[in-house]
Scaffold this motif. Structure first.
Motif, PDB file in Angstrom:
ATOM      1  N   ASP A 112       0.828  -1.207   0.000  1.00 35.71           N
ATOM      2  CA  ASP A 112       0.000   0.000   0.000  1.00 35.71           C
ATOM      3  C   ASP A 112       0.862   1.257   0.000  1.00 35.71           C
ATOM      4  O   ASP A 112       0.562   2.221  -0.707  1.00 35.71           O
ATOM      5  N   LEU A 113       1.931   1.251   0.786  1.00 39.05           N
ATOM      6  CA  LEU A 113       2.804   2.428   0.830  1.00 39.05           C
ATOM      7  C   LEU A 113       3.456   2.687  -0.528  1.00 39.05           C
ATOM      8  O   LEU A 113       3.615   3.837  -0.940  1.00 39.05           O
ATOM      9  N   LYS A 114       3.817   1.625  -1.222  1.00 34.85           N
ATOM     10  CA  LYS A 114       4.410   1.807  -2.553  1.00 34.85           C
ATOM     11  C   LYS A 114       3.363   2.290  -3.549  1.00 34.85           C
ATOM     12  O   LYS A 114       3.660   3.108  -4.423  1.00 34.85           O
ATOM     13  N   ALA A 118       4.827   6.498  -1.073  1.00 34.45           N
ATOM     14  CA  ALA A 118       5.224   7.039   0.235  1.00 34.45           C
ATOM     15  C   ALA A 118       6.738   7.154   0.330  1.00 34.45           C
ATOM     16  O   ALA A 118       7.465   6.354  -0.263  1.00 34.45           O
ATOM     17  N   LEU A 120      10.137   6.302   1.659  1.00 32.25           N
ATOM     18  CA  LEU A 120      10.650   5.129   2.378  1.00 32.25           C
ATOM     19  C   LEU A 120      12.184   5.136   2.428  1.00 32.25           C
ATOM     20  O   LEU A 120      12.767   5.309   3.491  1.00 32.25           O
ATOM     21  N   LEU A 186       7.352  10.059   7.145  1.00 34.84           N
ATOM     22  CA  LEU A 186       6.242   9.104   7.195  1.00 34.84           C
ATOM     23  C   LEU A 186       5.938   8.812   8.656  1.00 34.84           C
ATOM     24  O   LEU A 186       6.839   8.444   9.419  1.00 34.84           O
ATOM     25  N   ILE A 188       3.307   6.540  10.950  1.00 33.08           N
ATOM     26  CA  ILE A 188       2.328   5.447  10.908  1.00 33.08           C
ATOM     27  C   ILE A 188       1.739   5.263  12.300  1.00 33.08           C
ATOM     28  O   ILE A 188       2.470   4.987  13.260  1.00 33.08           O
ATOM     29  N   TYR A 214      -0.206   7.967   8.033  1.00 32.81           N
ATOM     30  CA  TYR A 214      -0.887   6.706   7.700  1.00 32.81           C
ATOM     31  C   TYR A 214      -1.406   6.084   8.983  1.00 32.81           C
ATOM     32  O   TYR A 214      -0.665   5.903   9.943  1.00 32.81           O
TER      33      TYR A 214
END
Length: 273
Positions: A112-114, A118, A120, A186, A188, A214
């Motif tokens: 989902d992050l890719k 996002a 990373l 990011l 989470i 997120y």
């Protein structure tokens, strides 16, 4: 016993599960006839529920609360990521009848992050919480090569213990919420605070420009954490895509094909609204 391959999700409670809808969507998309049930297992007899399922021809299952640790004990073999997570959310019956346990939570989050593009690699990542969900995603997150990953939790000892467990994989440290320092690319939220409509005590300055917030939880409306992040002007996404992503990884383990998560995610989102 039916010739149609049988799969299921086990939990207690289970009526709320979106997994049957997700896997039905995958099956329709790929033209692959499977049966996928939601199964309520007794809290004190998950193994009995699993044995009954296999006796009916069951080939594999997703496992949710409160059975992920019990599933790890039941498995004859554990994947590296299941051992790393200390929990199993995917079971399958091998060619010789052995039970194989895996954990697709981290893969689902990364998928989902890719999809969201996002930040990373070389990013500063903050993970809020130190429960089982966090343990399952730290390895995959560290494998993307962030400059630093910080685990913050109300109970500091839990955060530092998790960080020590993954220390060999990269730059990671644990701390309490009050000790969060600097800004992040990011953030989470993996705390259960969202379920209670509460917000962890976070510093007002937390996000870098272009950051992503997120929340692993999802719902028809943004969580309290995402509402707070929206006020800070950052991009905000809930965890519905992670749910679909971990299911897609389970499907791949069982069926050897990779479904497109986007149309299934869009259908789920429309239902939530």
């Amino acid at each position: 016993m039916s010739d149609v391959p049988l799969y299921a999700v086990f939990g207690n409670p289970i009526a709320h599960s979106r997994s049957p809808q997700i896997h039905s969507g995958f099956a329709e998309q790929l033209g692959d006839a499977v049966r996928y049930d939601a199964r309520l297992a007794p809290v004190d007899d998950f193994q009995g529920g699993w044995r009954a399922f296999v006796s009916e021809g069951g080939r594999g299952a997703n496992v949710t609360v409160p059975f992920k640790q019990q599933a790890a004990v039941l498995a004859d073999q554990l994947s590296d990521r299941a051992r790393q997570a200390g929990a199993v959310n995917t079971l399958m019956v091998g060619d010789s009848g052995e039970v194989i346990g895996d954990n697709t939570d981290g893969a689902g989050l990364l998928l989902d992050l890719k999809r969201l593009e996002a930040p990373l690699a070389d990013a500063r990542i903050l993970v809020l919480g130190a429960g089982g969900a966090v343990r399952g995603v730290l390895g995959p997150l560290l494998a993307t090569g962030p400059s630093e990953l910080v685990v913050a939790n109300r109970t500091v000892e839990k955060a530092t213990a998790l960080a020590e467990l993954f220390d060999a994989m990269g730059h990671i440290r644990g701390c309490g919420f009050e000790a969060i320092e600097g800004t992040f690319d990011l953030v989470i939220n993996a705390t259960s605070a969202s379920l209670a409509g509460a917000l962890p005590p976070l510093p007002e300055i937390l996000f870098n420009e272009g950051a992503l917030a997120y929340d692993m939880m999802y719902g028809a409306t943004p969580t309290v954490f995402l509402q707070w992040a929206q006020r800070h002007g950052v991009r905000c996404v809930d965890g519905l895509g992670m749910l679909v992503g971990q299911a897609a990884e389970s499907w791949y383990l069982w069926r050897g094909t990779r479904p497109d998560t986007t149309p299934v995610l869009e259908a789920l989102r429309a239902d939530l609204r």
